[in-house]
Design an enzyme around this catalytic site. Structure first.
Site, short mmCIF file in Angstrom:
data_model
loop_
_atom_site.label_atom_id
_atom_site.label_comp_id
_atom_site.label_asym_id
_atom_site.label_seq_id
_atom_site.Cartn_x
_atom_site.Cartn_y
_atom_site.Cartn_z
N SER A 298 0.82 -1.22 0.00
CA SER A 298 0.00 0.00 0.00
C SER A 298 0.85 1.26 0.00
CB SER A 298 -0.85 -0.02 1.27
OG SER A 298 -1.42 1.24 1.51
N TYR B 186 -1.41 0.03 10.21
CA TYR B 186 -1.72 -0.62 8.93
C TYR B 186 -0.53 -0.48 7.97
CZ TYR B 186 -3.66 -1.05 4.22
OH TYR B 186 -3.86 -1.39 2.90
N LYS C 148 2.28 -3.34 6.46
CA LYS C 148 2.54 -3.57 5.03
C LYS C 148 4.05 -3.48 4.76
CE LYS C 148 -1.63 -4.26 3.46
NZ LYS C 148 -2.04 -5.51 2.85
N1 LIG Z 1 -8.67 -0.91 -1.53
C1 LIG Z 1 -7.60 -0.13 -1.57
O1 LIG Z 1 -7.67 1.05 -1.96
C2 LIG Z 1 -6.25 -0.67 -1.17
C3 LIG Z 1 -5.14 0.19 -1.22
C4 LIG Z 1 -3.89 -0.30 -0.88
C5 LIG Z 1 -3.74 -1.63 -0.50
N2 LIG Z 1 -4.84 -2.44 -0.43
C6 LIG Z 1 -4.64 -3.83 -0.01
O2 LIG Z 1 -5.23 -4.67 -0.98
C7 LIG Z 1 -5.78 -5.84 -0.37
C8 LIG Z 1 -7.24 -5.95 -0.74
O3 LIG Z 1 -7.93 -4.77 -0.32
P1 LIG Z 1 -9.51 -4.65 -0.46
O4 LIG Z 1 -9.85 -3.20 -0.50
O5 LIG Z 1 -9.96 -5.52 -1.57
O6 LIG Z 1 -9.98 -5.23 0.93
P2 LIG Z 1 -11.19 -6.21 1.26
O7 LIG Z 1 -11.45 -6.09 2.72
O8 LIG Z 1 -12.32 -5.97 0.33
O9 LIG Z 1 -10.57 -7.64 0.95
C9 LIG Z 1 -9.79 -8.35 1.89
C10 LIG Z 1 -10.35 -9.75 1.96
O10 LIG Z 1 -9.56 -10.49 2.89
C11 LIG Z 1 -10.43 -11.33 3.63
N3 LIG Z 1 -9.75 -11.65 4.89
C12 LIG Z 1 -9.40 -10.79 5.90
N4 LIG Z 1 -8.80 -11.47 6.89
C13 LIG Z 1 -8.79 -12.78 6.52
C14 LIG Z 1 -8.32 -13.98 7.14
N5 LIG Z 1 -7.75 -13.94 8.35
N6 LIG Z 1 -8.43 -15.14 6.46
C15 LIG Z 1 -9.01 -15.18 5.23
N7 LIG Z 1 -9.51 -14.09 4.61
C16 LIG Z 1 -9.39 -12.90 5.25
C17 LIG Z 1 -11.70 -10.50 3.80
O11 LIG Z 1 -12.84 -11.30 4.09
C18 LIG Z 1 -11.80 -9.81 2.45
O12 LIG Z 1 -12.58 -10.56 1.55
C19 LIG Z 1 -5.54 -5.68 1.12
O13 LIG Z 1 -4.37 -6.37 1.47
C20 LIG Z 1 -5.35 -4.18 1.28
O14 LIG Z 1 -4.55 -3.88 2.41
C21 LIG Z 1 -6.08 -1.99 -0.77
#
Ligand SMILES: NC(=O)c1ccc[n+]([C@@H]2O[C@H](COP(=O)([O-])OP(=O)(O)OC[C@H]3O[C@@H](n4cnc5c(N)ncnc54)[C@H](O)[C@@H]3O)[C@@H](O)[C@H]2O)c1
Length: 326
Positions: free
Chosen positions: A117, A141, A145
């Site tokens: 991130s 957070y 990362k």
């Molecule tokens: N959305 C953004 O803008 C953004 C930006 C930077 C980084 N990220 C990173 O990208 C990834 C996806 O982000 P997102 O927005 O799709 O988040 P999200 O919450 O929609 O998806 C994360 C998924 O992980 C699952 N999860 C969480 N803990 C778990 C566990 N212990 N075991 C199994 N499944 C588990 C959740 O149920 C969810 O479906 C994350 O790692 C997030 O940190 C997202």
């Protein structure tokens, strides 16, 4: 290749899984559905409801014959709570992540693409931000990362793990079938569009930042473009020097510009409620993605804000209550 996508029932993970399937790869999704949705699992993907922090759950998933790589997207992701309840973030994002890597070693799997991130940078000193910009995360957070990127470095050196970390800026937009449905929702674009649907105002936090209109500037990257970067990273894992790549559009839009563009897309006069600044919100976060373009061959298709918001609006129109109402 056959790819295990942790978090593949979530927002970005489901679109990445869909992109992998379209590129001809096989996909197994592991998700405990704490934020994800069964309905978001793309057709053609195998689904395992499990927690990646539990070694026994992981072994069942990693034991599948023919698995070639892992895309690790599951995480505790809500930045705001990471300052008040950091232990959840360290347990899941660090201890759980190491559990995943150890499981991969047990099962002779040595390829991983990690969802990192922009939060690793903290308060930026420059715009656009390049990958070698100092890393000073300002919440747990972002720290988790960064720490996991460093763990990957060591596992790479010691155990031959091939790894790429993709540092997304603000993921946004939707495909026809897959969109953003978090609870709670903390991201600006879905909240602006929900406000439009509800006829309610949307909060704009901070109006005296040193920016062109006083509101914060962010870099929005279409989730379809993020998926394309994952497919490229997977296909180049064996040949590229392991590394980190920013994923952003390279263009900054202010919060007020997002609201204005959403008004245009929705034809609804969304009201902005001007509110106090939130702690830890940098004024400007914009990526340089030149490295991803030159080394991965990444070519974002939707760098402009309007098509991103338009795709999210069409998805919300078809899913006004998220996946629950699908
Ligand atoms: N959305 C953004 O803008 C953004 C930006 C930077 C980084 N990220 C990173 O990208 C990834 C996806 O982000 P997102 O927005 O799709 O988040 P999200 O919450 O929609 O998806 C994360 C998924 O992980 C699952 N999860 C969480 N803990 C778990 C566990 N212990 N075991 C199994 N499944 C588990 C959740 O149920 C969810 O479906 C994350 O790692 C997030 O940190 C997202």
């Amino acid at each position: 290749m056959h790819v295990l996508v942790t978090g593949g029932a979530g927002y970005v993970g489901s679109v990445v899984a869909d992109g992998l399937l379209r590129a001809g790869h096989a996909v197994t999704i592991l998700d405990n559905l704490q934020q994800g949705h069964r309905e978001a699992v793309p057709e053609g993907a195998r689904f395992i409801k499990a927690d990646f922090c539990r070694p026994e759950d992981l072994d069942a998933a990693l034991r599948q014959p023919g698995l070639d790589a892992v895309m690790h997207m599951a995480a505790e992701t809500i930045v705001e709570f990471s300052t008040t309840d950091p232990k959840r973030y360290f347990h899941t994002n660090i201890i759980g992540g190491i559990n995943l890597l150890d499981g991969m070693i047990r099962h002779n799997l040595n390829r991983i693409v990690f969802s990192s991130s922009a939060a690793v940078y903290g308060e930026p000193l420059t715009a656009p931000i390049e990958e070698n910009h100092p890393k000073n995360p300002i919440n747990s957070y972002g720290l988790t990362k960064l720490m996991f990127e460093q763990v990957l470095e060591w596992y790479g050196k010691a155990y031959g793990l091939r790894h790429i970390s993709l540092r997304y800026f603000n993921a946004a937009g939707a495909t026809e079938r897959l969109g953003e449905d978090h609870s709670p929702e903390t991201h600006l674009i879905p909240n602006v569009l929900k406000a439009a649907l509800a006829g309610a105002p949307v909060s704009v936090f901070g109006t005296d930042y040193p920016t062109r209109d006083g509101s914060c500037i962010r870099d929005y990257v279409h989730v379809i473009d993020i998926a394309q970067a994952h497919v490229l990273a997977l296909e180049k894992l064996d040949t590229l020097k392991a590394g980190v790549y920013n994923l952003g559009s390279g263009q900054g839009y202010s919060v007020l510009e997002v609201v204005q563009t959403a008004r245009k897309v929705t034809s609804i006069d969304i009201q902005a409620k001007l509110s106090a600044k939130r702690a830890g919100d940098p004024a400007v976060l914009v990526a340089s993605s030149d490295r991803a373009k030159s080394e991965l061959g990444w070519k974002p298709k939707y760098p402009q804000l309007e098509p991103i918001i338009d795709s999210a609006w069409r998805w919300i129109g078809g899913h006004p209550r998220g996946y629950a109402g699908a």
